[in-house]
Scaffold this motif. Structure first.
Motif, PDB file in Angstrom:
ATOM      1  N   PHE A  21      17.634  44.713  32.575  1.00  0.00           N
ATOM      2  CA  PHE A  21      18.418  43.751  31.546  1.00  0.00           C
ATOM      3  C   PHE A  21      18.425  44.754  30.382  1.00  0.00           C
ATOM      4  O   PHE A  21      19.768  44.980  29.871  1.00  0.00           O
ATOM      5  CB  PHE A  21      17.733  42.537  31.286  1.00  0.00           C
ATOM      6  CG  PHE A  21      18.473  41.841  30.173  1.00  0.00           C
ATOM      7  CD1 PHE A  21      19.629  41.096  30.566  1.00  0.00           C
ATOM      8  CD2 PHE A  21      18.117  41.830  28.723  1.00  0.00           C
ATOM      9  CE1 PHE A  21      20.353  40.391  29.559  1.00  0.00           C
ATOM     10  CE2 PHE A  21      19.084  41.047  27.863  1.00  0.00           C
ATOM     11  CZ  PHE A  21      20.247  40.524  28.312  1.00  0.00           C
ATOM     12  N   SER A  22      17.671  45.617  30.191  1.00  0.00           N
ATOM     13  CA  SER A  22      17.819  46.494  29.124  1.00  0.00           C
ATOM     14  C   SER A  22      19.028  47.651  29.308  1.00  0.00           C
ATOM     15  O   SER A  22      19.693  48.131  28.767  1.00  0.00           O
ATOM     16  CB  SER A  22      16.345  47.510  28.799  1.00  0.00           C
ATOM     17  OG  SER A  22      15.308  46.392  28.595  1.00  0.00           O
ATOM     18  N   GLY A  23      18.921  48.151  30.535  1.00  0.00           N
ATOM     19  CA  GLY A  23      19.864  48.949  31.204  1.00  0.00           C
ATOM     20  C   GLY A  23      21.360  48.377  31.195  1.00  0.00           C
ATOM     21  O   GLY A  23      21.880  49.251  30.661  1.00  0.00           O
ATOM     22  N   ALA A  24      21.501  47.128  31.480  1.00  0.00           N
ATOM     23  CA  ALA A  24      22.617  46.518  31.441  1.00  0.00           C
ATOM     24  C   ALA A  24      23.330  46.361  29.900  1.00  0.00           C
ATOM     25  O   ALA A  24      24.297  46.557  29.786  1.00  0.00           O
ATOM     26  CB  ALA A  24      22.493  45.012  32.041  1.00  0.00           C
ATOM     27  N   CYS A  25      22.279  45.991  29.009  1.00  0.00           N
ATOM     28  CA  CYS A  25      22.742  46.119  27.737  1.00  0.00           C
ATOM     29  C   CYS A  25      23.050  47.413  27.278  1.00  0.00           C
ATOM     30  O   CYS A  25      24.158  47.377  26.262  1.00  0.00           O
ATOM     31  CB  CYS A  25      21.800  45.313  26.823  1.00  0.00           C
ATOM     32  SG  CYS A  25      21.274  43.790  27.090  1.00  0.00           S
ATOM     33  N   ALA A  26      22.326  48.392  27.511  1.00  0.00           N
ATOM     34  CA  ALA A  26      22.663  49.538  27.079  1.00  0.00           C
ATOM     35  C   ALA A  26      24.052  50.237  27.786  1.00  0.00           C
ATOM     36  O   ALA A  26      24.706  50.760  26.939  1.00  0.00           O
ATOM     37  CB  ALA A  26      21.624  50.646  27.477  1.00  0.00           C
ATOM     38  N   GLY A  27      24.214  49.699  28.948  1.00  0.00           N
ATOM     39  CA  GLY A  27      25.615  50.207  29.572  1.00  0.00           C
ATOM     40  C   GLY A  27      26.777  49.376  28.921  1.00  0.00           C
ATOM     41  O   GLY A  27      27.825  50.076  28.716  1.00  0.00           O
ATOM     42  N   SER A  28      26.471  48.283  28.422  1.00  0.00           N
ATOM     43  CA  SER A  28      27.545  47.483  27.825  1.00  0.00           C
ATOM     44  C   SER A  28      27.804  47.994  26.526  1.00  0.00           C
ATOM     45  O   SER A  28      29.114  48.290  26.136  1.00  0.00           O
ATOM     46  CB  SER A  28      27.076  45.939  27.655  1.00  0.00           C
ATOM     47  OG  SER A  28      28.120  45.411  26.826  1.00  0.00           O
ATOM     48  N   PHE A  29      26.928  48.462  25.779  1.00  0.00           N
ATOM     49  CA  PHE A  29      27.072  48.954  24.392  1.00  0.00           C
ATOM     50  C   PHE A  29      27.740  50.392  24.573  1.00  0.00           C
ATOM     51  O   PHE A  29      28.833  50.738  23.842  1.00  0.00           O
ATOM     52  CB  PHE A  29      25.707  48.944  23.601  1.00  0.00           C
ATOM     53  CG  PHE A  29      25.876  49.998  22.274  1.00  0.00           C
ATOM     54  CD1 PHE A  29      26.292  49.272  21.407  1.00  0.00           C
ATOM     55  CD2 PHE A  29      25.441  51.123  22.261  1.00  0.00           C
ATOM     56  CE1 PHE A  29      26.542  50.173  20.083  1.00  0.00           C
ATOM     57  CE2 PHE A  29      25.630  52.143  21.138  1.00  0.00           C
ATOM     58  CZ  PHE A  29      26.032  51.473  20.122  1.00  0.00           C
ATOM     59  N   ALA A  89      31.108  47.785  35.828  1.00  0.00           N
ATOM     60  CA  ALA A  89      30.602  49.298  36.585  1.00  0.00           C
ATOM     61  C   ALA A  89      29.678  49.904  35.733  1.00  0.00           C
ATOM     62  O   ALA A  89      28.479  50.323  36.218  1.00  0.00           O
ATOM     63  CB  ALA A  89      31.567  50.131  37.037  1.00  0.00           C
ATOM     64  N   ALA A  90      29.788  50.257  34.637  1.00  0.00           N
ATOM     65  CA  ALA A  90      29.116  50.958  33.421  1.00  0.00           C
ATOM     66  C   ALA A  90      27.705  50.043  33.253  1.00  0.00           C
ATOM     67  O   ALA A  90      26.749  50.683  33.322  1.00  0.00           O
ATOM     68  CB  ALA A  90      30.092  50.914  32.091  1.00  0.00           C
ATOM     69  N   GLU A  91      27.741  48.841  33.101  1.00  0.00           N
ATOM     70  CA  GLU A  91      26.631  47.948  32.963  1.00  0.00           C
ATOM     71  C   GLU A  91      25.765  48.309  34.386  1.00  0.00           C
ATOM     72  O   GLU A  91      24.491  48.056  34.165  1.00  0.00           O
ATOM     73  CB  GLU A  91      27.051  46.659  32.833  1.00  0.00           C
ATOM     74  CG  GLU A  91      27.623  46.290  31.392  1.00  0.00           C
ATOM     75  CD  GLU A  91      28.491  45.095  31.275  1.00  0.00           C
ATOM     76  OE1 GLU A  91      29.017  44.780  30.209  1.00  0.00           O
ATOM     77  OE2 GLU A  91      28.439  44.168  32.344  1.00  0.00           O
TER      78      GLU A  91
END
Ligand code: ZN
Length: 271
Positions: A21-29, A89-91
């Motif tokens: 989840f942290s990785g997905a949030c970082a990817g979104s940002f 894709a980024a997330e």
């Protein structure tokens, strides 16, 4: 017995889910920041996220990384416009690789260094793909963070190793630019300066090798099939970044085997 086994695994499962989840949030940002940077809009401050087409300000429910894209089936809730795949894709890429690096390095300073390399690499890849540009301020801080972490945890030898890595990364690309006259851009050199500062000398050399190798594997067939010509500006930043992430996973294995050949010992990241 089984209950005991299960309960001992729960903390591990929670840690994995947290990393995903942290990785997905970082990817979104990172993706939002890269889009704003590439389009010349300011990326800091309070500008709210909005639909690329209808411009409606998005609510929190529209912005849950990965899940919103899946539940909305890739379409804007308000206008039905297809949401660009790059968000998802980024997330997803950030989520999976963040979790992978967490498993690889555990909760350690090396994980912080690895995540800096991953997230800055993703940012630079996205701007390079969108408008062929790698920003100095998106790459140089990675080198500075890398050298600072090295100094804090590995002392002066480790920090110096970061400086050598930055010099090698920048130097190799600079030589290619001067020889090929435009085969690569100075943005690529600055990106490798940042990556080298985080990776250190040996990991930087491996990253360059892996990056060129990956680039060759993808671009050569396109050249042969004439899908691209030698004059097309193919963004190389993503390959360089991918090379460094590959080395974050495999580097100690590779270095150990190379070191055995060279008769030296090796332990990333501090020496
Ligand atoms: Zn919309």
């Amino acid at each position: 017995m089984n209950d005991l086994l299960l309960s001992s695994q729960i903390p591990g499962v929670i840690a994995i889910l947290t990393a995903l989840f942290s990785g997905a949030c970082a990817g979104s940002f990172i993706n939002a920041t890269a889009m704003r940077a590439a389009r010349g809009r300011k990326w800091w401050g309070s500008e709210r996220s909005c639909c690329d087409k209808c411009g409606r300000t998005l609510s929190a429910a529209d912005l849950v990384p990965i899940f919103s894209f899946i539940f909305l089936r890739g379409k804007c809730r308000y206008c039905g416009n297809e949401i660009a795949r790059r968000h998802f894709a980024a997330e997803a890429v950030s989520s999976v690789l963040t979790c992978g690096l967490f498993i690889r390095w555990g909760l350690s300073p090396a994980l912080v260094l690895s995540l800096a390399a991953l997230w800055f690499g993703l940012f630079n890849s996205l701007t390079d793909i969108e408008n062929g540009f790698i920003y100095d301020w998106g790459a140089i801080p990675l080198g500075l963070i890398g050298i600072a972490l090295r100094l804090a945890y590995g002392g002066r030898p480790a920090a110096l190793d970061g400086v050598y890595g930055a010099a090698l990364g920048f130097g190799v690309i600079a030589v290619i630019i001067l020889i090929s006259r435009g085969g690569m851009g100075w943005g690529d050199a600055v990106l490798m300066l940042g990556i080298g500062g985080a990776m250190g000398l040996r990991y930087c050399a491996l990253s360059l090798y892996a990056g060129f190798f990956a680039g060759g594997i993808v671009i050569l067939p396109l050249l042969i099939m004439k899908r691209v010509t030698r004059k097309d500006a193919v963004p190389l930043g993503p390959f360089l970044a991918a090379g460094s992430v590959f080395v974050l996973f495999t580097g100690s294995f590779l270095v150990r085997h190379l070191a055995a050949l060279l008769g030296r010992d090796a332990g990333w990241p501090w020496m």
